[in-house]
Design a protein around this motif. Structure first.
Motif, PDB file in Angstrom:
ATOM      1  N   UNK A  24       0.267  12.666  -3.558  1.00 34.38           N
ATOM      2  CA  UNK A  24       1.012  11.594  -4.221  1.00 34.38           C
ATOM      3  C   UNK A  24       0.754  10.265  -3.531  1.00 34.38           C
ATOM      4  N   UNK A  25       0.793  10.286  -2.199  1.00 34.24           N
ATOM      5  CA  UNK A  25       0.586   9.047  -1.445  1.00 34.24           C
ATOM      6  C   UNK A  25      -0.820   8.484  -1.678  1.00 34.24           C
ATOM      7  N   UNK A  26      -1.822   9.367  -1.703  1.00 35.19           N
ATOM      8  CA  UNK A  26      -3.183   8.890  -1.919  1.00 35.19           C
ATOM      9  C   UNK A  26      -3.331   8.252  -3.299  1.00 35.19           C
ATOM     10  N   UNK A  64      -1.072   6.862  -5.107  1.00 36.80           N
ATOM     11  CA  UNK A  64      -0.373   5.575  -5.132  1.00 36.80           C
ATOM     12  C   UNK A  64      -1.173   4.502  -4.408  1.00 36.80           C
ATOM     13  N   UNK A  65      -1.803   4.862  -3.300  1.00 35.36           N
ATOM     14  CA  UNK A  65      -2.608   3.882  -2.565  1.00 35.36           C
ATOM     15  C   UNK A  65      -3.806   3.424  -3.392  1.00 35.36           C
ATOM     16  N   UNK A  66      -4.477   4.383  -4.056  1.00 40.76           N
ATOM     17  CA  UNK A  66      -5.612   4.016  -4.906  1.00 40.76           C
ATOM     18  C   UNK A  66      -5.114   3.192  -6.097  1.00 40.76           C
ATOM     19  N   UNK A  67      -3.975   3.595  -6.658  1.00 41.54           N
ATOM     20  CA  UNK A  67      -3.405   2.841  -7.773  1.00 41.54           C
ATOM     21  C   UNK A  67      -3.152   1.395  -7.379  1.00 41.54           C
ATOM     22  N   UNK A  68      -2.659   1.179  -6.185  1.00 50.25           N
ATOM     23  CA  UNK A  68      -2.403  -0.188  -5.723  1.00 50.25           C
ATOM     24  C   UNK A  68      -3.694  -0.988  -5.615  1.00 50.25           C
ATOM     25  N   UNK A  69      -4.780  -0.343  -5.199  1.00 50.89           N
ATOM     26  CA  UNK A  69      -6.064  -1.035  -5.158  1.00 50.89           C
ATOM     27  C   UNK A  69      -6.462  -1.519  -6.551  1.00 50.89           C
ATOM     28  N   UNK A  70      -6.324  -0.626  -7.532  1.00 49.20           N
ATOM     29  CA  UNK A  70      -6.684  -0.978  -8.901  1.00 49.20           C
ATOM     30  C   UNK A  70      -5.734  -2.048  -9.444  1.00 49.20           C
ATOM     31  N   UNK A  80       2.800  10.915 -13.152  1.00 50.45           N
ATOM     32  CA  UNK A  80       3.087  11.782 -12.015  1.00 50.45           C
ATOM     33  C   UNK A  80       2.918  11.088 -10.674  1.00 50.45           C
ATOM     34  N   UNK A  81       2.002  10.128 -10.587  1.00 52.54           N
ATOM     35  CA  UNK A  81       1.832   9.403  -9.323  1.00 52.54           C
ATOM     36  C   UNK A  81       3.065   8.572  -9.008  1.00 52.54           C
ATOM     37  N   UNK A  82       3.733   8.082 -10.041  1.00 51.54           N
ATOM     38  CA  UNK A  82       4.952   7.313  -9.827  1.00 51.54           C
ATOM     39  C   UNK A  82       6.146   8.217  -9.546  1.00 51.54           C
ATOM     40  N   UNK A  83       6.329   9.256 -10.355  1.00 54.00           N
ATOM     41  CA  UNK A  83       7.544  10.071 -10.194  1.00 54.00           C
ATOM     42  C   UNK A  83       7.462  11.087  -9.067  1.00 54.00           C
ATOM     43  N   UNK A  84       6.283  11.195  -8.426  1.00 55.45           N
ATOM     44  CA  UNK A  84       6.177  12.045  -7.244  1.00 55.45           C
ATOM     45  C   UNK A  84       5.836  13.491  -7.508  1.00 55.45           C
ATOM     46  N   UNK A  85       5.458  13.839  -8.758  1.00 49.16           N
ATOM     47  CA  UNK A  85       5.125  15.227  -9.067  1.00 49.16           C
ATOM     48  C   UNK A  85       3.620  15.467  -9.114  1.00 49.16           C
ATOM     49  N   UNK A  86       2.813  14.486  -8.760  1.00 51.76           N
ATOM     50  CA  UNK A  86       1.360  14.611  -8.878  1.00 51.76           C
ATOM     51  C   UNK A  86       0.821  15.737  -8.001  1.00 51.76           C
TER      52      UNK A  86
END
Length: 210
Positions: free
Chosen positions: A79-81, A83-89, A103-109
């Motif tokens: 999940x953390x990874x 989110x970090x990649x999402x922030x780059x984009x 799922x990356x936002x709600x933490x179930x990824x």
């Protein structure tokens, strides 16, 4: 009889939600596909009634329960990874008011999940041209509008960012006004870059689980 019928309907909804959650976690199925397959699995040849089908919130809750029972030590890091990649984009696409969803936002990824974004611009072509200028290979598809089936599907561009898949739904600027309404259960439906950073900071704070 009415109470028994209501109870049986709730039991079927719960069974379909639990089966769908397993497909989401184990196979990486999206919620709509998992819901349909789970209904066939639970009901067999019987046609599912609308009130027997669980909504996304119920399936998400089952996903959380499944992950809590079958603990994957790498799930939180996954999940953390994402989110970090999402922030780059999102930082690169800042001009298009990007929001993280899914799922990356709600933490179930899990291992099968990609990054899902919603972008807002006067023209979808502006976003496509910008992404093409980043030397990205784009795949174009459609996704349901977040406002529901009464609205036309929206164009979605998919591409790889490093080793992660990104799916960006392209909305008009006017849609942004209705995008920030929270879900009925109070959980956010989408988050901008600042909110994602705040979420990550809160989950990494001492004494916080996640």
């Amino acid at each position: 009889m009415a109470q028994a019928s209501h109870f049986e309907t709730q039991q079927l909804r719960a069974a379909i939600a639990a089966a769908a959650a397993r497909m989401v976690v184990q196979d990486g199925a999206d919620y709509d596909t998992a819901r349909r397959k789970a209904a066939r699995q639970v009901l067999g040849h019987e046609r599912a009634q609308p009130n027997q089908m669980p909504d996304n919130t119920q399936i998400e809750d089952e996903v959380r329960q499944y992950q809590a029972i079958f603990i994957d030590p790498g799930q939180a890091e996954r999940v953390r990874k994402l989110r970090m990649v999402a922030l780059q984009v999102m930082d690169r696409l800042e001009r298009f008011s990007p929001y993280l969803t899914g799922a990356a936002l709600n933490g179930t990824a899990g291992e099968h999940d990609d990054i899902h974004l919603q972008l807002f611009a006067e023209s979808a072509k502006d976003i496509e041209i910008f992404l093409l200028n980043q030397n990205l290979n784009l795949e174009i598809s459609e996704s349901p509008h977040f406002r529901g089936p009464r609205y036309d599907p929206v164009e979605t561009v998919s591409f790889m960012w490093g080793d992660e898949g990104v799916h960006a739904q392209l909305y008009e600027l006017d849609d942004l006004r209705g995008a920030l309404k929270p879900r009925a259960d109070g959980r956010p439906q989408r988050a901008d870059a600042a909110a994602v950073r705040a979420l990550m900071a809160s989950e990494s704070a001492p004494g916080t689980i996640g």
